[in-house]
Every structure is written in structure tokens, then in C-alpha cells.
Motif scaffolding. Sequence first.
Motif, PDB file in Angstrom:
ATOM      1  N   ALA A 104     -12.056  -2.579  -5.668  1.00 42.16           N
ATOM      2  CA  ALA A 104     -11.840  -2.637  -4.218  1.00 42.16           C
ATOM      3  C   ALA A 104     -11.935  -4.064  -3.650  1.00 42.16           C
ATOM      4  O   ALA A 104     -12.352  -4.261  -2.518  1.00 42.16           O
ATOM      5  CB  ALA A 104     -12.828  -1.715  -3.495  1.00 42.16           C
ATOM      6  N   ASP A 105     -11.585  -5.040  -4.447  1.00 46.86           N
ATOM      7  CA  ASP A 105     -11.603  -6.430  -3.995  1.00 46.86           C
ATOM      8  C   ASP A 105     -10.243  -6.752  -3.390  1.00 46.86           C
ATOM      9  O   ASP A 105      -9.231  -6.775  -4.093  1.00 46.86           O
ATOM     10  CB  ASP A 105     -11.877  -7.333  -5.211  1.00 46.86           C
ATOM     11  N   TYR A 106     -10.199  -6.996  -2.076  1.00 46.75           N
ATOM     12  CA  TYR A 106      -8.890  -7.179  -1.434  1.00 46.75           C
ATOM     13  C   TYR A 106      -8.276  -8.547  -1.714  1.00 46.75           C
ATOM     14  O   TYR A 106      -7.166  -8.821  -1.256  1.00 46.75           O
ATOM     15  CB  TYR A 106      -8.935  -6.892   0.075  1.00 46.75           C
ATOM     16  N   PHE A 107      -8.958  -9.416  -2.457  1.00 44.15           N
ATOM     17  CA  PHE A 107      -8.310 -10.649  -2.882  1.00 44.15           C
ATOM     18  C   PHE A 107      -7.495 -10.437  -4.155  1.00 44.15           C
ATOM     19  O   PHE A 107      -6.809 -11.323  -4.632  1.00 44.15           O
ATOM     20  CB  PHE A 107      -9.342 -11.760  -3.104  1.00 44.15           C
ATOM     21  N   CYS A 108      -7.606  -9.250  -4.733  1.00 43.42           N
ATOM     22  CA  CYS A 108      -6.866  -8.918  -5.958  1.00 43.42           C
ATOM     23  C   CYS A 108      -5.759  -7.942  -5.593  1.00 43.42           C
ATOM     24  O   CYS A 108      -5.950  -7.069  -4.760  1.00 43.42           O
ATOM     25  CB  CYS A 108      -7.777  -8.223  -6.957  1.00 43.42           C
ATOM     26  N   SER A 109      -4.631  -8.075  -6.233  1.00 44.88           N
ATOM     27  CA  SER A 109      -3.561  -7.101  -5.997  1.00 44.88           C
ATOM     28  C   SER A 109      -2.694  -7.023  -7.238  1.00 44.88           C
ATOM     29  O   SER A 109      -2.484  -8.021  -7.918  1.00 44.88           O
ATOM     30  CB  SER A 109      -2.708  -7.521  -4.805  1.00 44.88           C
ATOM     31  N   THR A 110      -2.226  -5.808  -7.511  1.00 46.25           N
ATOM     32  CA  THR A 110      -1.305  -5.666  -8.651  1.00 46.25           C
ATOM     33  C   THR A 110       0.079  -5.272  -8.133  1.00 46.25           C
ATOM     34  O   THR A 110       0.960  -4.942  -8.913  1.00 46.25           O
ATOM     35  CB  THR A 110      -1.807  -4.546  -9.592  1.00 46.25           C
ATOM     36  N   LEU A 111       0.254  -5.291  -6.822  1.00 43.99           N
ATOM     37  CA  LEU A 111       1.499  -4.767  -6.246  1.00 43.99           C
ATOM     38  C   LEU A 111       2.551  -5.856  -6.088  1.00 43.99           C
ATOM     39  O   LEU A 111       2.240  -7.001  -5.751  1.00 43.99           O
ATOM     40  CB  LEU A 111       1.220  -4.142  -4.883  1.00 43.99           C
ATOM     41  N   ALA A 112       3.808  -5.462  -6.299  1.00 44.85           N
ATOM     42  CA  ALA A 112       4.945  -6.358  -6.070  1.00 44.85           C
ATOM     43  C   ALA A 112       5.791  -5.772  -4.942  1.00 44.85           C
ATOM     44  O   ALA A 112       5.566  -4.640  -4.499  1.00 44.85           O
ATOM     45  CB  ALA A 112       5.758  -6.483  -7.343  1.00 44.85           C
ATOM     46  N   ALA A 113       6.784  -6.542  -4.511  1.00 46.08           N
ATOM     47  CA  ALA A 113       7.645  -6.091  -3.395  1.00 46.08           C
ATOM     48  C   ALA A 113       8.230  -4.714  -3.692  1.00 46.08           C
ATOM     49  O   ALA A 113       8.330  -3.869  -2.795  1.00 46.08           O
ATOM     50  CB  ALA A 113       8.754  -7.112  -3.176  1.00 46.08           C
ATOM     51  N   ASP A 114       8.590  -4.468  -4.939  1.00 48.20           N
ATOM     52  CA  ASP A 114       9.184  -3.171  -5.306  1.00 48.20           C
ATOM     53  C   ASP A 114       8.236  -2.013  -5.017  1.00 48.20           C
ATOM     54  O   ASP A 114       8.685  -0.931  -4.638  1.00 48.20           O
ATOM     55  CB  ASP A 114       9.536  -3.163  -6.802  1.00 48.20           C
ATOM     56  N   ASP A 115       6.947  -2.217  -5.242  1.00 49.17           N
ATOM     57  CA  ASP A 115       5.991  -1.121  -5.011  1.00 49.17           C
ATOM     58  C   ASP A 115       5.926  -0.762  -3.520  1.00 49.17           C
ATOM     59  O   ASP A 115       5.916   0.416  -3.155  1.00 49.17           O
ATOM     60  CB  ASP A 115       4.586  -1.527  -5.491  1.00 49.17           C
ATOM     61  N   TYR A 116       5.857  -1.788  -2.659  1.00 50.83           N
ATOM     62  CA  TYR A 116       5.829  -1.508  -1.221  1.00 50.83           C
ATOM     63  C   TYR A 116       7.142  -0.851  -0.781  1.00 50.83           C
ATOM     64  O   TYR A 116       7.149   0.078   0.036  1.00 50.83           O
ATOM     65  CB  TYR A 116       5.603  -2.800  -0.427  1.00 50.83           C
ATOM     66  N   ALA A 117       8.246  -1.359  -1.334  1.00 52.56           N
ATOM     67  CA  ALA A 117       9.562  -0.826  -0.940  1.00 52.56           C
ATOM     68  C   ALA A 117       9.666   0.645  -1.326  1.00 52.56           C
ATOM     69  O   ALA A 117      10.137   1.474  -0.540  1.00 52.56           O
ATOM     70  CB  ALA A 117      10.664  -1.641  -1.613  1.00 52.56           C
ATOM     71  N   GLU A 118       9.178   0.965  -2.507  1.00 52.86           N
ATOM     72  CA  GLU A 118       9.228   2.367  -2.956  1.00 52.86           C
ATOM     73  C   GLU A 118       8.407   3.249  -2.005  1.00 52.86           C
ATOM     74  O   GLU A 118       8.867   4.299  -1.550  1.00 52.86           O
ATOM     75  CB  GLU A 118       8.662   2.445  -4.387  1.00 52.86           C
ATOM     76  N   ALA A 119       7.203   2.788  -1.690  1.00 50.57           N
ATOM     77  CA  ALA A 119       6.311   3.590  -0.845  1.00 50.57           C
ATOM     78  C   ALA A 119       6.902   3.807   0.544  1.00 50.57           C
ATOM     79  O   ALA A 119       6.805   4.894   1.113  1.00 50.57           O
ATOM     80  CB  ALA A 119       4.956   2.893  -0.713  1.00 50.57           C
ATOM     81  N   ILE A 120       7.517   2.763   1.097  1.00 52.59           N
ATOM     82  CA  ILE A 120       8.001   2.859   2.477  1.00 52.59           C
ATOM     83  C   ILE A 120       9.362   3.550   2.543  1.00 52.59           C
ATOM     84  O   ILE A 120       9.622   4.363   3.443  1.00 52.59           O
ATOM     85  CB  ILE A 120       8.055   1.437   3.108  1.00 52.59           C
ATOM     86  N   CYS A 121      10.228   3.252   1.576  1.00 53.51           N
ATOM     87  CA  CYS A 121      11.617   3.752   1.680  1.00 53.51           C
ATOM     88  C   CYS A 121      11.758   5.210   1.244  1.00 53.51           C
ATOM     89  O   CYS A 121      12.666   5.903   1.717  1.00 53.51           O
ATOM     90  CB  CYS A 121      12.563   2.885   0.862  1.00 53.51           C
ATOM     91  N   ALA A 122      10.905   5.676   0.338  1.00 52.18           N
ATOM     92  CA  ALA A 122      11.103   7.021  -0.202  1.00 52.18           C
ATOM     93  C   ALA A 122      11.104   8.061   0.917  1.00 52.18           C
ATOM     94  O   ALA A 122      12.047   8.860   1.051  1.00 52.18           O
ATOM     95  CB  ALA A 122      10.035   7.338  -1.237  1.00 52.18           C
ATOM     96  N   ALA A 123      10.071   8.030   1.766  1.00 53.11           N
ATOM     97  CA  ALA A 123       9.987   9.024   2.841  1.00 53.11           C
ATOM     98  C   ALA A 123      11.111   8.824   3.845  1.00 53.11           C
ATOM     99  O   ALA A 123      11.684   9.786   4.369  1.00 53.11           O
ATOM    100  CB  ALA A 123       8.631   8.922   3.532  1.00 53.11           C
ATOM    101  N   LEU A 124      11.438   7.590   4.111  1.00 55.08           N
ATOM    102  CA  LEU A 124      12.497   7.293   5.089  1.00 55.08           C
ATOM    103  C   LEU A 124      13.837   7.856   4.606  1.00 55.08           C
ATOM    104  O   LEU A 124      14.566   8.508   5.361  1.00 55.08           O
ATOM    105  CB  LEU A 124      12.584   5.772   5.232  1.00 55.08           C
ATOM    106  N   GLU A 125      14.142   7.622   3.346  1.00 56.34           N
ATOM    107  CA  GLU A 125      15.418   8.113   2.776  1.00 56.34           C
ATOM    108  C   GLU A 125      15.450   9.638   2.786  1.00 56.34           C
ATOM    109  O   GLU A 125      16.478  10.248   3.032  1.00 56.34           O
ATOM    110  CB  GLU A 125      15.562   7.610   1.336  1.00 56.34           C
TER     111      GLU A 125
END
Length: 464
Positions: free
Chosen positions: A256-277
Motif C-alpha cells: 500500500a505504498d503510493y510511491f510504488c506503482s505497477t500500472l501503465a497507461a494501458d491498465d488505466y485505459a482498460e479500466a476506464i474504457c471497458a465500462a464506457l464501451e
Amino acid sequence: MTTSLEIRDDRLHFDGLDVADLARQVPTPFFLFSARQIAANIDALRTAFTRRHTATEIFYASKACSNMWFLNAVLRSGINVEVNAGGELIKALRAAFAPRQIVFNGVAKTVAEIELAVQTGVRAIIVDSLFELERVADVAARRQQRANVALRIDVDVPTLTHPGLATTHGGKAGIDRDDAPAAFDLAVSSAWIDLRGMHMHIGSQITSVEPYVRAVETALDIIDAAEQQHGIDLEHLNAGGGFAIVYRSAAVCQPADYFCSTLAADDYAEAICAALERRNPRLTLFLEPGRSIAGTAAVLVTTVENEKTKGVRDASGKRVGDERWLTVDAGFNTLLEHTNYRWYYPAVVATRAGQPATAPFRLAGPLCDGGDVFAGDGDTPFRHFPEGTSVGDIVVFIDTGAYSLEMMNPYNARPRAAAYAVVDGDVRQIREPDTFEDMVMHDVPPGAAAGSRDHPASLRTEFP
Ligand SMILES: Cc1ncc(COP(=O)(O)O)c(C=O)c1O
């Protein structure tokens, strides 16, 4: 983390440039940006989202870095801009963004700011409350000029990020979701409002996709209800920004360290676009990323100006150990990372970049302020640098492009730093450091007359 760093012969290079070499030619501290990295960051976002939802428009959140050279680089990349105050709107217009390319956020917009936004004809004034909706309608009616509006609704989704960066679930921004129907009613019935869309922003440096999934589903529920009730088709859903960058290497990440992230643009795009589509593919998706465009595009170059060893003592005063301290020439006047704000930027010694970083140092800035001490690596108070790091070494803070130039201040009468950029292999200055005159020009000494300088009396009431 930025892809522009490279170590050649033990020396740190940023976008192909030997950082310590530049530090010999111009005074530190200074920021060094990379035009190539800005373009790469924008491309990564654009590709990830348009692949999944063609009708996506990106509005760079200019609060992350509104330097005029930077805004021009964003403009040339073909995306749009988000502004959060009248001053940012003026900068965006001066950078030659067209009104259609600008959306205007803000949680306390003055009448003068709304006037300017209506007069400019921005793509959307993003309204933060029912009160503000009436204020926008009043201004538009008085000007006899319709206002494009989107409603910022608080989708009330908890997020795990720095406490200062969470914007929903108890945060100050946006219309309470229970008031969304009333806000849509008012917007639809107002003769001077053109309702264009809905806006949400769940916070910054969001390192997990779940909050986006929940937030988009909630936003689509709200939009469904409003469209059905009023028989309207909204133009857009603005999903805000918040995409994280990697400040801390995976090797030292705590859960839960918010200075660490494993996410790339594709991950955010998938999460946001799937429901929208799936639920409302007709909607245009607006995005407002700031950090993920500016963050990895710059480093901060500093010099070690002081060193010492101090004892660590137990409760009885007995010296039980030693700590080595290094003081660099940039503190929280230059980079908002310190004991009070608790941010973290990785740092590397530019002329020893290939050596094992195993020696622990306390790292401090130059300010006369006990809080001007940099956070440690992992959960220790220590930065780890190569053995022998000392006065004269160049310490480079990485991924400092977002929320840094913007937040500089002249505390201790220290000039705000210069900035340079690597553009096609050449270095150009994009910000001059403050002069001493800059630091005293706003003060009115005894005997002098105030208001003699040529500037608007107040940004509250008057815009150039
Ligand atoms: C309304 C709004 N949009 C966009 C952003 C940009 O966020 P980030 O820089 O994390 O992408 C912010 C910053 O928190 C914001 O408040």
C-alpha cells in the motif's frame, strides 16, 4: 520511472545529456526537462485510450506544469489543456490553445474568472456546486452569451493515495452525488447553460485501477439517470486524471505504498474504457492527466554544499552512533519534498551513478527550517549514495517534472530555480532563475508608493 535516464562511464545522462557537465556550465539548482519524454508520455496515453475508445480527448492538467515552453510542447503534440484558475486560463490562451481545447475546473471560481471563461467560450466550465451553477448562469445571462458547462459530481470512491491528493470520499471538490439530479435539473432548465457533460476526478497518484472501475460505473449510472429523465444526450464523460508514476523502486516497496506503482497507461485505459464501451459508447471520453505527462519529463539538479557527522544519542545523552549529513542547494523552496509534506523523489549522484549506492546519509535542503529534510529510502530516514559522496557532488532528483516548478517559492530569499530542456539533443533555457530584484519587487518599502507597477490591480476583479 523516466525512460530518459542512462548511465555511461559512471555518469548520469538525461535524454542523452551528461547532467554533471551541464551543472559545471550553469548554476545549480536547476530543472532539466526532456521534450522527447513529454511527447512519449502523451503518445503512450493517447494510444492506450484511443485504441479502446476512439472518441477520447486528452486535456493536459496544466497545474502539473504551466511553464510556457512546456505548454507549447503540449500544444504541438496535438492534445488539449485543463486549467484550474483564471491565471492558468490566460496562460493557456497565451500559449495559443483554442477555446475548444480548454476545460476550466476550480473549486472557488470568482465572478471575474467565470466572466473570462464565458467570454472565451471554453469547451466546458466544470461546475463544482449548485451555487456555482447559478453563478455561471447569472454571468452568462448578464453577458447574453451561453456557457458550455459540465457538472463535477463527487462519485464518492475511496482511494489509497497521499492524504493531500485524495479528492473524493470526504474531499472538498464536486457536487454531492445525492444532489446530482437537482444539478442536472437546474442545468437543463437554465436558458443560458449548454450542458455538455459530466466530470469526476478521484485524486492524484492513484496506484490501483479499482477506484476508476467503481467511479466510471457510478458516473455512468448518474449520466443514464439524467439522460433518461431529461431526454438529453450528453457529449462527454470527463474521467479526470490521477494516473500514477513510479517514484519508489519495487525492491523497497511496502504494501500500500503510493510511491510504488505497477500500472501503465494501458491498465488505466482498460479500466476506464471497458465500462464506457459496454454501457455508453456514444460518449466522448475526456481525460485530464497531469503527473503522467509532466512527472517523468524532468530531473532536478543540485549540488552538495555542506557535509558533517552528528552523533545519535540515547535518552541518557550517551552517543550511541553517528549519522552523516549532506546538505544540497535545493530544499522545499524548490521541490515539495520534505518532512512536513512527506513526498519522495528518488535521487542519484550524477558523477558516481554506476557505483553501488550503499552508504547511508541524511539528506537536507538549505533552508533555515527544521522540516527541510528529505525523506529516506524505504522506511529509513537515510538516502543511500555511493561511499565517498561529499561536497561538490551533483545530486539529481528524478521524476520531478510535475507539481515542482509550480510550487517553488522564494523562502529564505532564495531565488526560484532556472529550468532547461533538452530539445533534439540541444539544451535551451525555458525558465530564468529569480533575480534579487524579482524577490523584492512586490514589497513596498517605506516612503514608496504602492501600485506604481504596470499590472492588473487584482486577479480577483480584473483580467488583462
Ligand atoms: C480536477 C483535476 N483534474 C486533473 C488533475 C490532474 O491529476 P494528475 O496530475 O494526478 O493526473 C487534478 C489534480 O489532482 C485535478 O484536481
